[in-house]
Design a protein around this motif. Structure first.
Motif, mmCIF file in Angstrom:
data_model
loop_
_atom_site.group_PDB
_atom_site.id
_atom_site.type_symbol
_atom_site.label_atom_id
_atom_site.label_comp_id
_atom_site.label_asym_id
_atom_site.label_seq_id
_atom_site.Cartn_x
_atom_site.Cartn_y
_atom_site.Cartn_z
ATOM 1 N N PRO A 104 0.811 -1.225 0.000
ATOM 2 C CA PRO A 104 0.000 0.000 0.000
ATOM 3 C C PRO A 104 0.840 1.270 0.000
ATOM 4 O O PRO A 104 0.518 2.236 -0.676
ATOM 5 C CB PRO A 104 -0.840 -0.136 1.273
ATOM 6 C CG PRO A 104 -0.970 -1.617 1.472
ATOM 7 C CD PRO A 104 0.365 -2.174 1.034
ATOM 8 N N ARG A 105 1.942 1.234 0.762
ATOM 9 C CA ARG A 105 2.880 2.342 0.826
ATOM 10 C C ARG A 105 4.257 1.764 1.126
ATOM 11 O O ARG A 105 4.377 0.757 1.815
ATOM 12 C CB ARG A 105 2.512 3.325 1.956
ATOM 13 C CG ARG A 105 1.174 4.017 1.782
ATOM 14 C CD ARG A 105 0.620 4.539 3.085
ATOM 15 N NE ARG A 105 0.262 3.448 3.999
ATOM 16 C CZ ARG A 105 -0.895 2.788 3.963
ATOM 17 N NH1 ARG A 105 -1.805 3.105 3.075
ATOM 18 N NH2 ARG A 105 -1.134 1.799 4.812
ATOM 19 N N SER A 123 3.412 5.133 -3.278
ATOM 20 C CA SER A 123 2.155 4.396 -3.156
ATOM 21 C C SER A 123 2.185 3.121 -3.998
ATOM 22 O O SER A 123 2.935 3.004 -4.975
ATOM 23 C CB SER A 123 1.000 5.271 -3.648
ATOM 24 O OG SER A 123 -0.159 4.505 -3.912
ATOM 25 N N PHE A 172 -6.247 -1.530 1.921
ATOM 26 C CA PHE A 172 -6.311 -0.082 2.171
ATOM 27 C C PHE A 172 -7.249 0.281 3.313
ATOM 28 O O PHE A 172 -7.504 1.471 3.550
ATOM 29 C CB PHE A 172 -6.755 0.642 0.905
ATOM 30 C CG PHE A 172 -5.752 0.576 -0.218
ATOM 31 C CD1 PHE A 172 -4.594 1.332 -0.177
ATOM 32 C CD2 PHE A 172 -5.951 -0.265 -1.302
ATOM 33 C CE1 PHE A 172 -3.659 1.269 -1.197
ATOM 34 C CE2 PHE A 172 -5.033 -0.334 -2.336
ATOM 35 C CZ PHE A 172 -3.885 0.430 -2.283
ATOM 36 N N SER A 175 -7.201 3.569 5.435
ATOM 37 C CA SER A 175 -6.531 4.654 4.716
ATOM 38 C C SER A 175 -7.488 5.836 4.631
ATOM 39 O O SER A 175 -8.693 5.659 4.484
ATOM 40 C CB SER A 175 -6.141 4.201 3.309
ATOM 41 O OG SER A 175 -5.192 3.158 3.356
ATOM 42 N N GLY A 184 -2.109 5.138 -1.971
ATOM 43 C CA GLY A 184 -2.140 4.584 -0.631
ATOM 44 C C GLY A 184 -2.144 5.627 0.458
ATOM 45 O O GLY A 184 -2.375 5.311 1.629
ATOM 46 N N PHE A 185 -1.922 6.887 0.104
ATOM 47 C CA PHE A 185 -1.929 7.970 1.081
ATOM 48 C C PHE A 185 -3.313 8.584 1.239
ATOM 49 O O PHE A 185 -3.546 9.361 2.158
ATOM 50 C CB PHE A 185 -0.914 9.041 0.683
ATOM 51 C CG PHE A 185 0.464 8.504 0.469
ATOM 52 C CD1 PHE A 185 1.219 8.032 1.533
ATOM 53 C CD2 PHE A 185 1.001 8.424 -0.798
ATOM 54 C CE1 PHE A 185 2.484 7.514 1.333
ATOM 55 C CE2 PHE A 185 2.277 7.910 -1.007
ATOM 56 C CZ PHE A 185 3.019 7.444 0.063
ATOM 57 N N GLY A 186 -4.229 8.240 0.330
ATOM 58 C CA GLY A 186 -5.587 8.754 0.399
ATOM 59 C C GLY A 186 -6.325 8.434 -0.885
ATOM 60 O O GLY A 186 -5.773 8.590 -1.978
ATOM 61 N N SER A 248 -14.393 3.665 0.100
ATOM 62 C CA SER A 248 -13.770 4.845 0.682
ATOM 63 C C SER A 248 -14.882 5.855 0.894
ATOM 64 O O SER A 248 -15.483 6.351 -0.059
ATOM 65 C CB SER A 248 -12.679 5.405 -0.235
ATOM 66 O OG SER A 248 -11.953 6.402 0.448
ATOM 67 N N ASP A 254 -12.636 7.427 5.704
ATOM 68 C CA ASP A 254 -11.583 6.444 5.485
ATOM 69 C C ASP A 254 -12.147 5.274 4.686
ATOM 70 O O ASP A 254 -13.328 5.239 4.358
ATOM 71 C CB ASP A 254 -10.960 5.983 6.815
ATOM 72 C CG ASP A 254 -11.929 5.212 7.710
ATOM 73 O OD1 ASP A 254 -13.098 4.987 7.309
ATOM 74 O OD2 ASP A 254 -11.529 4.828 8.818
#
Length: 281
Positions: A104-105, A123, A172, A175, A184-186, A248, A254
């Motif tokens: 994911p990251r 990501s 995720f 996230s 992966g950060f958003g 999401s 999240d």
């Protein structure tokens, strides 16, 4: 009428393939480039005050149609999305990527050693060119321009990491929600669908309305099973099984699990019932 999100045309300039379909003063072939920033916001207007339509990942290719005042007007080589990015996020065409990030990251370390400073973070889906490898205290690293990455966090580029995109989406969980995000950060709802499917070898369009019109085949709500998609106006969720979904969510802010029944009850007062359900092919 052509969709401006997928077709590059303005009154002064348009991509060459649209000649004869739209009016513009000039028609140009785009010049290839790649993203050199960890993530890059693509905006509908060349201004940082303009909202983010979508997000481009490190190493992804673009076609550059115009550059002016620190901005580039580009078309994504991944999903054809058109918009503006800051010029500082772009590099030359560069070497062809050999690998992509499957965690994911992950971090790019300044040296092949997890105790050394990090140069950046990448990501899932980011594309890198590996130039060598090294091992430090039993951990294998792949060498890239500017540092090293953990070998088990990457795979050969475009190699599917699973045959089940739902299992990718669940990686995720928790996230943060990010409007326009696809990293992966958003992520937003359709970004989660697109990125998860991309990592299993399925190319789909970016936005919810595009996905609703193009992915798979329409099915009834009573037919839902794992991997099916449920669409509301402006929202999409992935079914984990016949009753639970992952999405999401701007409600929880999240990536989270929720029962379909609870989601329908919660969403209906604001946005109505689901518009339709689709089964990816």
């Amino acid at each position: 009428m052509l969709d401006r999100r997928l077709n590059a045309f303005r009154t002064d300039l348009a991509e060459k393939r649209l000649e004869g379909q739209v009016e513009a003063l000039r028609f140009v072939e785009g010049r290839p480039a790649r993203l050199i920033a960890s993530t890059t916001a693509m905006r509908p207007q060349p201004s940082t005050t303009s909202g983010m339509d979508t997000e481009l990942l490190f190493g992804e290719p673009v076609s550059v149609l115009d550059r002016a005042n620190g901005w580039a007007w580009v078309k994504s080589g991944v999903d054809d999305y058109v918009g503006y990015v800051e010029e500082t996020a772009l590099g030359g065409p560069g070497a062809e990527p050999t690998h992509w990030v499957t965690a994911p990251r992950t971090f790019v370390y300044s040296e092949p050693d997890m105790k050394r400073p990090t140069a950046t973070a990448l990501s899932m889906g980011s594309r890198i060119t590996v130039t060598g490898e090294a091992e430090t205290r039993g951990t294998r690293y792949l060498l890239v321009d500017g540092g090293a990455v953990i070998a088990k966090h990457v795979a050969e580029v475009d190699m599917p990491i699973s045959d089940d995109y739902v299992s990718v989406a669940t990686r995720f969980l928790a996230s943060p929600y990010l409007w326009g995000g696809r990293s992966g950060f958003g992520l937003d709802c359709s970004g989660l669908v697109q990125l998860s499917m991309m990592m299993t070898g399925k190319a789909v369009l970016r936005d919810t309305d595009m996905q609703r019109a193009s992915i798979g085949t329409e099915i009834g709500r009573n037919e839902l099973k794992r991997g099916d998609l449920v669409f509301w106006k402006g929202h999409v969720a992935i079914m984990v099984d016949a009753g639970m979904m992952i999405h999401s969510s701007g409600f929880t802010m999240d990536v989270s699990h929720e029962s379909l029944a609870d989601a329908i009850k919660r969403i209906e007062p604001m946005y109505g019932l689901p518009l339709l359900c689709r089964r990816p092919s």
